[in-house]
Design a protein around this motif. Structure first.
Motif, PDB file in Angstrom:
ATOM      1  N   LEU A 119       0.826  -1.217   0.000  1.00 57.27           N
ATOM      2  CA  LEU A 119       0.000   0.000   0.000  1.00 57.27           C
ATOM      3  C   LEU A 119       0.859   1.266   0.000  1.00 57.27           C
ATOM      4  O   LEU A 119       0.477   2.271  -0.610  1.00 57.27           O
ATOM      5  CB  LEU A 119      -0.959   0.010   1.185  1.00 57.27           C
ATOM      6  CG  LEU A 119      -2.160  -0.906   1.049  1.00 57.27           C
ATOM      7  CD1 LEU A 119      -2.933  -0.975   2.366  1.00 57.27           C
ATOM      8  CD2 LEU A 119      -3.077  -0.460  -0.088  1.00 57.27           C
ATOM      9  N   ARG A 123       0.253   3.880  -2.818  1.00 54.55           N
ATOM     10  CA  ARG A 123      -0.140   5.255  -2.476  1.00 54.55           C
ATOM     11  C   ARG A 123       0.689   6.241  -3.291  1.00 54.55           C
ATOM     12  O   ARG A 123       0.156   7.217  -3.839  1.00 54.55           O
ATOM     13  CB  ARG A 123       0.055   5.483  -0.976  1.00 54.55           C
ATOM     14  CG  ARG A 123      -0.299   6.880  -0.487  1.00 54.55           C
ATOM     15  CD  ARG A 123      -1.786   7.045  -0.345  1.00 54.55           C
ATOM     16  NE  ARG A 123      -2.324   7.804  -1.456  1.00 54.55           N
ATOM     17  CZ  ARG A 123      -3.615   8.003  -1.671  1.00 54.55           C
ATOM     18  NH1 ARG A 123      -4.521   7.478  -0.887  1.00 54.55           N
ATOM     19  NH2 ARG A 123      -4.036   8.716  -2.686  1.00 54.55           N
ATOM     20  N   ASP A 127      -1.015   8.714  -6.024  1.00 54.03           N
ATOM     21  CA  ASP A 127      -0.794  10.160  -5.903  1.00 54.03           C
ATOM     22  C   ASP A 127      -0.159  10.739  -7.162  1.00 54.03           C
ATOM     23  O   ASP A 127      -0.450  11.882  -7.535  1.00 54.03           O
ATOM     24  CB  ASP A 127       0.085  10.471  -4.691  1.00 54.03           C
ATOM     25  CG  ASP A 127      -0.634  10.273  -3.371  1.00 54.03           C
ATOM     26  OD1 ASP A 127      -1.885  10.127  -3.357  1.00 54.03           O
ATOM     27  OD2 ASP A 127       0.060  10.245  -2.333  1.00 54.03           O
ATOM     28  N   TRP A 140      -8.368   4.372  -4.635  1.00 52.92           N
ATOM     29  CA  TRP A 140      -7.675   4.048  -3.393  1.00 52.92           C
ATOM     30  C   TRP A 140      -8.499   3.095  -2.516  1.00 52.92           C
ATOM     31  O   TRP A 140      -7.950   2.167  -1.922  1.00 52.92           O
ATOM     32  CB  TRP A 140      -7.312   5.306  -2.620  1.00 52.92           C
ATOM     33  CG  TRP A 140      -6.503   4.971  -1.420  1.00 52.92           C
ATOM     34  CD1 TRP A 140      -6.849   5.143  -0.109  1.00 52.92           C
ATOM     35  CD2 TRP A 140      -5.201   4.365  -1.403  1.00 52.92           C
ATOM     36  NE1 TRP A 140      -5.856   4.678   0.705  1.00 52.92           N
ATOM     37  CE2 TRP A 140      -4.825   4.206  -0.058  1.00 52.92           C
ATOM     38  CE3 TRP A 140      -4.330   3.941  -2.401  1.00 52.92           C
ATOM     39  CZ2 TRP A 140      -3.611   3.633   0.325  1.00 52.92           C
ATOM     40  CZ3 TRP A 140      -3.125   3.377  -2.025  1.00 52.92           C
ATOM     41  CH2 TRP A 140      -2.773   3.230  -0.680  1.00 52.92           C
ATOM     42  N   GLU A 144      -7.010  -0.488  -1.170  1.00 47.74           N
ATOM     43  CA  GLU A 144      -6.962  -0.864   0.249  1.00 47.74           C
ATOM     44  C   GLU A 144      -7.712  -2.175   0.505  1.00 47.74           C
ATOM     45  O   GLU A 144      -7.208  -3.051   1.213  1.00 47.74           O
ATOM     46  CB  GLU A 144      -7.552   0.241   1.124  1.00 47.74           C
ATOM     47  CG  GLU A 144      -6.646   1.424   1.297  1.00 47.74           C
ATOM     48  CD  GLU A 144      -7.201   2.421   2.281  1.00 47.74           C
ATOM     49  OE1 GLU A 144      -6.451   2.825   3.193  1.00 47.74           O
ATOM     50  OE2 GLU A 144      -8.392   2.794   2.155  1.00 47.74           O
TER      51      GLU A 144
END
Length: 160
Positions: A119, A123, A127, A140, A144
């Protein structure tokens, strides 16, 4: 003779979309129901995968989970999977069949720590796309949930 000419009500969704309000973007020809297209299609997903695997390549916990010396085959599989999942080409299913994600990940010891590292790199990748808040949140949330379901081993715990 059409259904309406025969006195029948058209099926929901049949025919052009009815404009609900002035300047309604959802009734415009360019509108798409595909998340894949809405976020930029192939190029967006290639960037996501490239940035993600840049992190994986140097991660001492995750890199050993990729047995191939070259990460390109793994990148291609993940790209095809994500593109198909989000409404793009169906190449993954055509080449590999049903994803069976948990089964395909069972040979690897996926701990909560591995999930966290995965993760972390994802991430960074998400981003990098600079998506709208709605699209970023949608992507996202999936990442997750998917990462959580891949855990198949307990934490390694402290070294003895």
């Amino acid at each position: 003779m059409s259904n309406t000419e025969a006195g029948q009500t058209p099926a929901p969704g049949a025919g052009p979309r009815r404009q609900l309000m002035q300047n309604d973007p959802f009734s415009q020809p360019a509108y798409t129901d595909s998340f894949y297209a809405a976020v930029g299609g192939h190029e967006t997903f290639v960037k996501l995968i490239d940035v993600f695997y840049d992190g994986v390549a140097t991660d001492s916990l995750l890199r050993p989970m990729y047995p191939e010396e070259d990460l390109e085959p793994a990148k291609r599989r993940f790209l095809m999977f994500l593109e198909q999942y989000w409404g793009g080409p169906t190449t993954y299913g055509e080449e590999r069949g049903h994803p069976r994600l948990r089964m395909r990940h069972m040979p690897f010891r996926v701990t909560p720590e591995a999930k966290d590292r995965w993760l972390f790199h994802m991430r960074t990748a998400v981003d990098s796309l600079e998506l709208s808040p709605l699209h970023e949140g949608t992507l996202w949330d999936y990442m997750e949930r998917a990462a959580l379901t891949m855990i198949n081993s307990p934490s390694a715990g402290p070294e003895a």
